[in-house]
Design a protein around this motif. Structure first.
Motif, PDB file in Angstrom:
ATOM      1  N   LEU A  59       7.726 -10.829  -3.222  1.00 11.27           N
ATOM      2  CA  LEU A  59       7.201  -9.656  -3.978  1.00 11.27           C
ATOM      3  C   LEU A  59       8.421  -8.946  -3.553  1.00 11.27           C
ATOM      4  CD1 LEU A  59       4.014  -9.601  -3.899  1.00 11.27           C
ATOM      5  CD2 LEU A  59       5.374  -9.953  -5.764  1.00 11.27           C
ATOM      6  N   GLU A  60       9.440  -7.870  -3.652  1.00 14.18           N
ATOM      7  CA  GLU A  60      10.886  -7.338  -3.502  1.00 14.18           C
ATOM      8  C   GLU A  60      10.806  -6.179  -4.578  1.00 14.18           C
ATOM      9  OE1 GLU A  60      13.792  -5.520  -2.021  1.00 14.18           O
ATOM     10  OE2 GLU A  60      12.969  -7.384  -1.252  1.00 14.18           O
ATOM     11  N   LYS A  61      10.617  -4.770  -3.888  1.00  6.76           N
ATOM     12  CA  LYS A  61      10.587  -3.359  -3.975  1.00  6.76           C
ATOM     13  C   LYS A  61      11.899  -3.442  -4.676  1.00  6.76           C
ATOM     14  CE  LYS A  61      10.909  -1.079   0.600  1.00  6.76           C
ATOM     15  NZ  LYS A  61      10.246  -0.074   1.528  1.00  6.76           N
ATOM     16  N   MET A  62      12.722  -3.392  -4.126  1.00  7.27           N
ATOM     17  CA  MET A  62      14.396  -3.424  -4.504  1.00  7.27           C
ATOM     18  C   MET A  62      15.337  -4.287  -6.142  1.00  7.27           C
ATOM     19  SD  MET A  62      14.914  -0.748  -1.828  1.00  7.27           S
ATOM     20  CE  MET A  62      16.860  -0.717  -2.159  1.00  7.27           C
ATOM     21  N   GLU A  63      15.626  -3.632  -6.467  1.00  6.33           N
ATOM     22  CA  GLU A  63      16.383  -4.349  -7.832  1.00  6.33           C
ATOM     23  C   GLU A  63      17.173  -5.892  -7.729  1.00  6.33           C
ATOM     24  OE1 GLU A  63      20.082  -3.190  -5.888  1.00  6.33           O
ATOM     25  OE2 GLU A  63      18.054  -1.757  -6.387  1.00  6.33           O
ATOM     26  N   LYS A  64      16.707  -6.090  -6.507  1.00  8.90           N
ATOM     27  CA  LYS A  64      17.694  -7.637  -6.404  1.00  8.90           C
ATOM     28  C   LYS A  64      17.323  -7.746  -4.814  1.00  8.90           C
ATOM     29  CE  LYS A  64      21.868  -6.290  -6.974  1.00  8.90           C
ATOM     30  NZ  LYS A  64      23.019  -5.817  -7.165  1.00  8.90           N
ATOM     31  N   ALA A  65      17.522  -9.443  -4.482  1.00 11.86           N
ATOM     32  CA  ALA A  65      17.073  -9.702  -3.159  1.00 11.86           C
ATOM     33  C   ALA A  65      18.308  -9.607  -2.347  1.00 11.86           C
ATOM     34  CB  ALA A  65      17.350 -11.489  -3.601  1.00 11.86           C
ATOM     35  N   GLY A  66      18.540  -9.152  -1.388  1.00  7.80           N
ATOM     36  CA  GLY A  66      19.262  -9.962  -0.066  1.00  7.80           C
ATOM     37  C   GLY A  66      20.239  -8.984  -0.048  1.00  7.80           C
ATOM     38  N   ARG A  67      19.701  -7.462   0.271  1.00 11.78           N
ATOM     39  CA  ARG A  67      20.364  -6.249  -0.058  1.00 11.78           C
ATOM     40  C   ARG A  67      20.890  -6.303   1.329  1.00 11.78           C
ATOM     41  NH1 ARG A  67      19.932  -1.676  -3.497  1.00 11.78           N
ATOM     42  NH2 ARG A  67      20.882  -1.016  -1.792  1.00 11.78           N
ATOM     43  N   LYS A  68      20.363  -6.514   2.368  1.00 11.64           N
ATOM     44  CA  LYS A  68      20.783  -6.483   3.742  1.00 11.64           C
ATOM     45  C   LYS A  68      21.866  -7.445   4.073  1.00 11.64           C
ATOM     46  CE  LYS A  68      19.429  -4.955   8.198  1.00 11.64           C
ATOM     47  NZ  LYS A  68      18.831  -4.892   9.345  1.00 11.64           N
ATOM     48  N   VAL A 174      -2.676  -9.549  -2.152  1.00 10.99           N
ATOM     49  CA  VAL A 174      -1.882  -8.649  -1.957  1.00 10.99           C
ATOM     50  C   VAL A 174      -2.242  -7.188  -2.692  1.00 10.99           C
ATOM     51  CG1 VAL A 174      -0.461  -9.703  -0.215  1.00 10.99           C
ATOM     52  CG2 VAL A 174      -0.493  -9.251  -3.371  1.00 10.99           C
ATOM     53  N   LYS A 175      -2.721  -6.303  -3.106  1.00  7.15           N
ATOM     54  CA  LYS A 175      -1.993  -4.776  -3.430  1.00  7.15           C
ATOM     55  C   LYS A 175      -0.687  -4.474  -4.621  1.00  7.15           C
ATOM     56  CE  LYS A 175      -6.837  -2.743  -3.735  1.00  7.15           C
ATOM     57  NZ  LYS A 175      -7.081  -1.689  -3.715  1.00  7.15           N
ATOM     58  N   TYR A 176      -0.297  -5.014  -5.080  1.00  6.35           N
ATOM     59  CA  TYR A 176       0.939  -4.221  -5.280  1.00  6.35           C
ATOM     60  C   TYR A 176       1.016  -2.929  -6.325  1.00  6.35           C
ATOM     61  CZ  TYR A 176       1.285  -7.816  -8.432  1.00  6.35           C
ATOM     62  OH  TYR A 176       1.057  -8.380  -9.472  1.00  6.35           O
ATOM     63  N   ILE A 177       2.474  -2.300  -6.481  1.00 10.58           N
ATOM     64  CA  ILE A 177       2.682  -1.589  -7.965  1.00 10.58           C
ATOM     65  C   ILE A 177       3.898  -2.113  -8.198  1.00 10.58           C
ATOM     66  CG2 ILE A 177       3.835   0.772  -8.623  1.00 10.58           C
ATOM     67  CD1 ILE A 177       0.666   1.027  -6.839  1.00 10.58           C
ATOM     68  N   ASN A 178       3.543  -2.464  -9.840  1.00 11.52           N
ATOM     69  CA  ASN A 178       5.035  -3.490 -10.486  1.00 11.52           C
ATOM     70  C   ASN A 178       6.046  -2.137 -10.718  1.00 11.52           C
ATOM     71  OD1 ASN A 178       3.493  -2.106 -12.931  1.00 11.52           O
ATOM     72  ND2 ASN A 178       2.744  -4.106 -13.163  1.00 11.52           N
ATOM     73  N   ARG A 179       6.413  -3.484 -11.679  1.00  9.99           N
ATOM     74  CA  ARG A 179       8.011  -2.521 -11.697  1.00  9.99           C
ATOM     75  C   ARG A 179       6.980  -1.199 -13.013  1.00  9.99           C
ATOM     76  NH1 ARG A 179      12.554  -3.989 -14.104  1.00  9.99           N
ATOM     77  NH2 ARG A 179      12.298  -6.258 -12.658  1.00  9.99           N
ATOM     78  N   ARG A 180       6.628  -0.967 -13.540  1.00  7.26           N
ATOM     79  CA  ARG A 180       5.927  -0.004 -14.722  1.00  7.26           C
ATOM     80  C   ARG A 180       4.910   1.158 -14.189  1.00  7.26           C
ATOM     81  NH1 ARG A 180       4.213  -3.980 -19.394  1.00  7.26           N
ATOM     82  NH2 ARG A 180       6.744  -4.345 -20.513  1.00  7.26           N
ATOM     83  N   GLY A 181       4.768   1.000 -12.303  1.00  4.52           N
ATOM     84  CA  GLY A 181       3.604   2.015 -11.856  1.00  4.52           C
ATOM     85  C   GLY A 181       2.182   2.015 -11.971  1.00  4.52           C
ATOM     86  N   PHE A 182       2.085   0.606 -12.349  1.00  8.48           N
ATOM     87  CA  PHE A 182       0.248   0.620 -12.189  1.00  8.48           C
ATOM     88  C   PHE A 182       0.451  -0.601 -10.864  1.00  8.48           C
ATOM     89  CE2 PHE A 182       1.870   0.016 -16.791  1.00  8.48           C
ATOM     90  CZ  PHE A 182       0.736   1.776 -17.002  1.00  8.48           C
ATOM     91  N   GLU A 183      -0.897  -0.945 -10.621  1.00  9.22           N
ATOM     92  CA  GLU A 183      -1.515  -1.444  -9.083  1.00  9.22           C
ATOM     93  C   GLU A 183      -1.849  -2.663  -9.720  1.00  9.22           C
ATOM     94  OE1 GLU A 183      -3.256  -0.039  -5.483  1.00  9.22           O
ATOM     95  OE2 GLU A 183      -4.680  -0.381  -7.057  1.00  9.22           O
ATOM     96  N   ARG A 184      -1.829  -3.746  -9.321  1.00 17.30           N
ATOM     97  CA  ARG A 184      -2.220  -4.999  -9.524  1.00 17.30           C
ATOM     98  C   ARG A 184      -2.643  -5.520  -8.416  1.00 17.30           C
ATOM     99  NH1 ARG A 184      -1.978  -3.005 -13.963  1.00 17.30           N
ATOM    100  NH2 ARG A 184      -1.003  -3.530 -15.327  1.00 17.30           N
ATOM    101  N   LYS A 185      -3.209  -6.543  -8.370  1.00 20.06           N
ATOM    102  CA  LYS A 185      -4.136  -7.276  -6.889  1.00 20.06           C
ATOM    103  C   LYS A 185      -3.666  -9.172  -7.902  1.00 20.06           C
ATOM    104  CE  LYS A 185      -8.466  -8.436  -6.304  1.00 20.06           C
ATOM    105  NZ  LYS A 185      -9.788  -7.689  -6.685  1.00 20.06           N
ATOM    106  N   GLU A 186      -3.468  -9.446  -6.603  1.00 17.58           N
ATOM    107  CA  GLU A 186      -2.560 -11.571  -6.874  1.00 17.58           C
ATOM    108  C   GLU A 186      -3.621 -12.092  -5.389  1.00 17.58           C
ATOM    109  OE1 GLU A 186      -2.399 -13.930  -9.062  1.00 17.58           O
ATOM    110  OE2 GLU A 186      -0.448 -11.904  -9.503  1.00 17.58           O
ATOM    111  N   GLU A 187      -4.780 -12.471  -6.049  1.00 18.71           N
ATOM    112  CA  GLU A 187      -5.440 -13.240  -4.752  1.00 18.71           C
ATOM    113  C   GLU A 187      -4.850 -15.023  -4.671  1.00 18.71           C
ATOM    114  OE1 GLU A 187      -9.522 -14.336  -5.607  1.00 18.71           O
ATOM    115  OE2 GLU A 187     -10.210 -12.127  -6.008  1.00 18.71           O
ATOM    116  N   CYS A 188      -4.968 -14.460  -3.158  1.00 18.61           N
ATOM    117  CA  CYS A 188      -4.066 -15.462  -2.461  1.00 18.61           C
ATOM    118  C   CYS A 188      -4.240 -16.351  -0.764  1.00 18.61           C
ATOM    119  CB  CYS A 188      -1.992 -15.193  -2.592  1.00 18.61           C
ATOM    120  SG  CYS A 188      -0.984 -16.639  -1.941  1.00 18.61           S
TER     121      CYS A 188
END
Length: 464
Positions: A59-68, A174-188
């Motif tokens: 899960l990455e909150k930016m638009e691409k991986a490895g920004r830094k 985890v809980k997360y906000i997806n690209r559409r702004g909806f909150e989702r839950k993923e069990e792991c």
């Protein structure tokens, strides 16, 4: 009989795997591991977990991986340092003992081999710094991202994790906000936190990992900028903007005690004093300045005590502009230059033979001899003063650049609460940490990315 026992054992193992898979399906668990943050540590952790056959969600909150990664090394990516292992560890400034386990399993030589196997040609430059031959940092970022994708890692961008879910002292999702702004839950059952620190926040490093760790009872060691430009109160600093000095000696003093000595490149900009020399010294300088301010706050009730403390707790950078020459040789050099000049030539022209143009006015002011004065009026006392300044120009350090300009973050999740053999939390089962989110930082020169690669790889093995 032995063959029959072996068949039964294999049958038991197959049945157990099927049972675990069935339980996951019933609980709607799709992944063996969730990695938060697609930086250097997160990409390496995800790749390692997937390489072992595990299903991984990154899960990455930016638009691409490895920004830094894409901006490190001035866009060239100094991915590691090729020094021998024992020398390498000496450049890790915090919790080197903790890092040494991960480094022993995946060291700098292993990192070099890893990227070369991915088809990235590498060069070793001055100071044993390792760069991609192309000079393009994105070759490293792209190689890691593609390696993850080839091993089946599912990467979700524009996805911000808001909470790590725990129950009974262990992770369950985890809980997360997806690209559409909806909150989702993923069990792991396994979550790897690789969110970085707070340096270069424009790349996505905004301290999320500290918030997660703190919420789960982890101690966060005070965070502060490391490898960051230093700011000076030198009265002629405005003349120095854009100046780059090569092959200079530098000494850092705190309380008039020599703390660090360096040699190399140093520059001045609107951000402050920077370059490899200044960045290497910045960690001790920042800590000293923070200590000074903390003590000042505690003693604010007594103005006299505060003034005395500040007088004592000064931080200064002393530059040797002519490290190859001792005072006697430098004196002879100056006399020789003056002998070749006309008496009516200006002091500025003599200085120009000794230092870069940007330093002419500051040096003249330090010597207290006008740059437009004739050299024929230069006294022995003023020559001695010039020599003293050339061999030790003092820059009081009064502040440091903020996290926006810092290469890495010092401080973070306390290493005392993480198992160094696995990177798993000792407080929460199934929770792992990797990279800059941990209280580990190192010198400039490729060391910090190696910390990310080594700890990321170890975390990705999901050892218990």
């Amino acid at each position: 009989m032995l063959r029959h026992a072996a068949i039964n054992l294999q049958s038991w193992a197959d049945n157990r795997r099927n049972f675990v898979l069935l339980c996951k399906i019933k609980r709607n668990i799709m992944y063996d591991a969730i990695v938060i943050g697609a930086g250097a540590a997160g990409l390496m952790a995800a790749a390692e977990a997937a390489r072992a056959g595990r299903s991984v969600l990154l899960l990455e909150k930016m638009e691409k991986a490895g920004r830094k990664i894409r901006i490190t090394g001035k866009g060239r990516c100094n991915l590691t340092n090729a020094r021998p292992a024992e020398e390498f560890i000496d450049h890790v400034r915090a919790n080197a003992y903790f890092f040494n386990v991960a480094f022993s399993e995946f060291n700098n030589r292993a990192t070099i081999r890893f990227f070369e196997r991915l088809g990235v040609k590498l060069d070793i430059e001055r100071g044993e710094r390792v760069f991609p031959h192309s000079g393009k940092a994105w070759d490293i970022a792209n190689a890691l991202t593609e390696y993850c994708e080839e091993h089946g890692v599912e990467i979700m961008y524009h996805t911000r994790v808001t909470e790590i879910l725990t129950l009974g002292g262990r992770v369950y999702g985890v809980k997360y906000i997806n690209r559409r702004g909806f909150e989702r839950k993923e069990e792991c059952e396994n979550v790897i936190v690789a969110t970085g620190g707070v340096s270069y926040p424009s790349t996505g490093s905004t301290g999320d990992g500290y918030t997660f760790a703190d919420a789960m009872g982890h101690t966060i060691e005070p965070v502060r900028p490391a490898l960051t430009p230093l700011r000076t109160s030198h009265p002629q600093r405005e003349y120095l903007n854009g100046l780059l000095l090569k092959n200079v000696g530098a000494k850092l003093y705190v309380d008039n005690e020599l703390r660090q000595e360096e040699f190399g490149e140093l520059g001045f900009s609107e951000r402050g004093i920077e370059g490899a020399v200044a960045l290497r010294m910045s960690r001790d300088a920042v800590d000293a300045l923070i200590d000074q301010r903390r003590a000042s706050d505690l003693l604010r009730v007594s103005r006299a005590a505060v003034d005395a403390l500040i007088d004592q707790k000064r931080v200064k950078l002393v530059l040797d502009l002519k490290p190859a020459l001792d005072a006697d040789t430098l004196r002879e050099r100056i006399r020789r230059e003056m002998a070749d000049m006309q008496p009516e030539e200006f002091f500025a022209e003599l200085l120009r033979k000794l230092v870069p143009k940007n330093l002419v006015v500051p040096l003249a002011k330090e010597v207290d001899f006008h740059s437009k004065s004739y050299i024929s009026k230069l006294t022995d006392t003023e020559i001695e003063r010039l020599i003293k300044i050339l061999k030790g120009m003092v820059f009081p350090i009064t502040d440091y650049a903020p996290f926006e300009y810092a290469v890495v973050t010092a401080g973070g999740v306390s290493c005392d609460e993480v198992n160094r053999y696995t990177m798993e939390s000792v407080k929460v089962k199934g929770l792992y940490f990797a990279g800059e989110v941990l209280d580990i930082d190192a010198d400039t020169g490729g060391y910090n990315l190696q910390v990310a690669f080594s700890t990321g790889r170890l975390a990705g093995q999901l050892k218990k």
